[in-house]
Design a protein around this motif. Sequence first.
Motif, mmCIF file in Angstrom:
data_model
loop_
_atom_site.group_PDB
_atom_site.id
_atom_site.type_symbol
_atom_site.label_atom_id
_atom_site.label_comp_id
_atom_site.label_asym_id
_atom_site.label_seq_id
_atom_site.Cartn_x
_atom_site.Cartn_y
_atom_site.Cartn_z
ATOM 1 N N LYS A 131 2.222 -85.877 1.839
ATOM 2 C CA LYS A 131 3.227 -86.874 2.173
ATOM 3 C C LYS A 131 4.435 -86.149 2.756
ATOM 4 N N GLY A 132 4.572 -86.234 4.068
ATOM 5 C CA GLY A 132 5.661 -85.517 4.726
ATOM 6 C C GLY A 132 5.461 -84.024 4.611
ATOM 7 N N ASN A 133 6.431 -83.344 4.010
ATOM 8 C CA ASN A 133 6.341 -81.899 3.807
ATOM 9 C C ASN A 133 5.889 -81.537 2.399
ATOM 10 N N SER A 134 5.415 -82.517 1.657
ATOM 11 C CA SER A 134 4.962 -82.271 0.291
ATOM 12 C C SER A 134 3.442 -82.380 0.239
ATOM 13 N N LEU A 135 2.829 -81.420 -0.440
ATOM 14 C CA LEU A 135 1.374 -81.379 -0.575
ATOM 15 C C LEU A 135 1.028 -81.405 -2.057
ATOM 16 N N ALA A 136 0.244 -82.423 -2.466
ATOM 17 C CA ALA A 136 -0.184 -82.562 -3.857
ATOM 18 C C ALA A 136 -1.650 -82.169 -3.967
ATOM 19 N N MET A 137 -1.952 -81.335 -4.964
ATOM 20 C CA MET A 137 -3.320 -80.840 -5.159
ATOM 21 C C MET A 137 -3.728 -81.034 -6.611
ATOM 22 N N ASN A 145 -5.597 -68.538 -16.392
ATOM 23 C CA ASN A 145 -5.253 -67.429 -15.500
ATOM 24 C C ASN A 145 -5.643 -67.735 -14.056
ATOM 25 N N ALA A 146 -6.741 -68.446 -13.871
ATOM 26 C CA ALA A 146 -7.157 -68.797 -12.518
ATOM 27 C C ALA A 146 -6.126 -69.715 -11.855
ATOM 28 N N VAL A 147 -5.580 -70.643 -12.617
ATOM 29 C CA VAL A 147 -4.541 -71.530 -12.077
ATOM 30 C C VAL A 147 -3.303 -70.724 -11.698
ATOM 31 N N ALA A 148 -2.911 -69.786 -12.559
ATOM 32 C CA ALA A 148 -1.746 -68.949 -12.265
ATOM 33 C C ALA A 148 -1.983 -68.104 -11.019
ATOM 34 N N ASN A 149 -3.193 -67.547 -10.875
ATOM 35 C CA ASN A 149 -3.505 -66.756 -9.683
ATOM 36 C C ASN A 149 -3.480 -67.617 -8.418
ATOM 37 N N PHE A 150 -3.946 -68.848 -8.540
ATOM 38 C CA PHE A 150 -3.950 -69.756 -7.391
ATOM 39 C C PHE A 150 -2.518 -70.079 -6.950
ATOM 40 N N ILE A 151 -1.640 -70.336 -7.906
ATOM 41 C CA ILE A 151 -0.231 -70.628 -7.580
ATOM 42 C C ILE A 151 0.426 -69.414 -6.930
ATOM 43 N N THR A 152 0.137 -68.221 -7.463
ATOM 44 C CA THR A 152 0.701 -67.002 -6.880
ATOM 45 C C THR A 152 0.230 -66.810 -5.444
ATOM 46 N N GLU A 164 5.045 -75.828 -7.497
ATOM 47 C CA GLU A 164 5.271 -76.165 -8.901
ATOM 48 C C GLU A 164 3.996 -76.761 -9.492
ATOM 49 N N ILE A 165 3.776 -76.473 -10.751
ATOM 50 C CA ILE A 165 2.651 -77.060 -11.476
ATOM 51 C C ILE A 165 3.168 -78.221 -12.315
ATOM 52 N N LEU A 166 2.583 -79.388 -12.113
ATOM 53 C CA LEU A 166 3.012 -80.577 -12.840
ATOM 54 C C LEU A 166 2.297 -80.714 -14.183
ATOM 55 N N TYR A 180 -10.261 -76.538 -17.421
ATOM 56 C CA TYR A 180 -8.852 -76.945 -17.423
ATOM 57 C C TYR A 180 -8.560 -77.703 -16.119
ATOM 58 N N VAL A 181 -7.925 -78.841 -16.250
ATOM 59 C CA VAL A 181 -7.526 -79.617 -15.068
ATOM 60 C C VAL A 181 -6.034 -79.377 -14.820
ATOM 61 N N PHE A 182 -5.638 -79.466 -13.556
ATOM 62 C CA PHE A 182 -4.240 -79.186 -13.208
ATOM 63 C C PHE A 182 -3.813 -80.050 -12.027
ATOM 64 N N GLN A 183 -2.517 -80.205 -11.920
ATOM 65 C CA GLN A 183 -1.881 -80.890 -10.794
ATOM 66 C C GLN A 183 -0.756 -80.000 -10.273
ATOM 67 N N ILE A 184 -0.755 -79.770 -8.966
ATOM 68 C CA ILE A 184 0.217 -78.872 -8.333
ATOM 69 C C ILE A 184 0.848 -79.590 -7.144
ATOM 70 N N THR A 185 2.144 -79.397 -6.975
ATOM 71 C CA THR A 185 2.843 -79.872 -5.777
ATOM 72 C C THR A 185 3.432 -78.661 -5.056
#
Length: 214
Positions: A131-137, A145-152, A164-166, A180-185
């Motif tokens: 949405k615009g310049n925001s990307l939700a995943m 640790n996999a989520v942290a590596n993905f954010i990095t 940011e991780i929601l 583990y499920v996650f939501q990231i913006t």
Amino acid sequence: MIRINLLGQTRPKASRRPTMAVDTGGAMPVAFIGAGVLVGVLVLGFFYYTWEKQLTEENNKIKALQIQKTELEQTKQQVEAFEKQKTVLQQRVNTIEQLQRDRTGGQDLLDMVANTVSRTENLWLTQMTRKGNSLAMDGASASINAVANFITALKRSGYFQKVEILESKQDDKNQAVQTYVFQITAEIAPPQPAQARVANTPTLSAAKTPARKG
């Protein structure tokens, strides 16, 4: 010497010319009046000359101010023209930047996210929305640790200026495998040269996506 009149006639006396008396008392006021008039004329002439000189100076000042006002009005018109031109150019620049941002959110952005996911161990995406310049995943992983590596990896890619991780929690629906499920913006950054993005992209090990049981 004594003279004797033998004829017995009386010798007429020599007549004397009458002398005219000069009255100077009446001429003095006239002289004073004339002198006063002359002084008055001189004073009036001096004041008239001074007043005319001041009037000429004031008129010259007014003319100079009028010329300055005209020059300022011309300068103001030029500034307004420059401001209009600047506004038009800024609109063009904004349009170009918007097109570049849209281009960044196209195939290049999708390829980058796909490559980042494939290089992150035990992680996959289930949904991605822009949405615009925001990307939700939304996604899932076999470990935190996999989520942290993905954010990095997203932060270092150069495509995003804020990640940011929601939410990140264990999936209760899948009891067979720990998931583990996650939501990231992520906020998409302004476009950068391709070389800079390639240099910022981290090299991760090959992905090992766990098989999902239906």
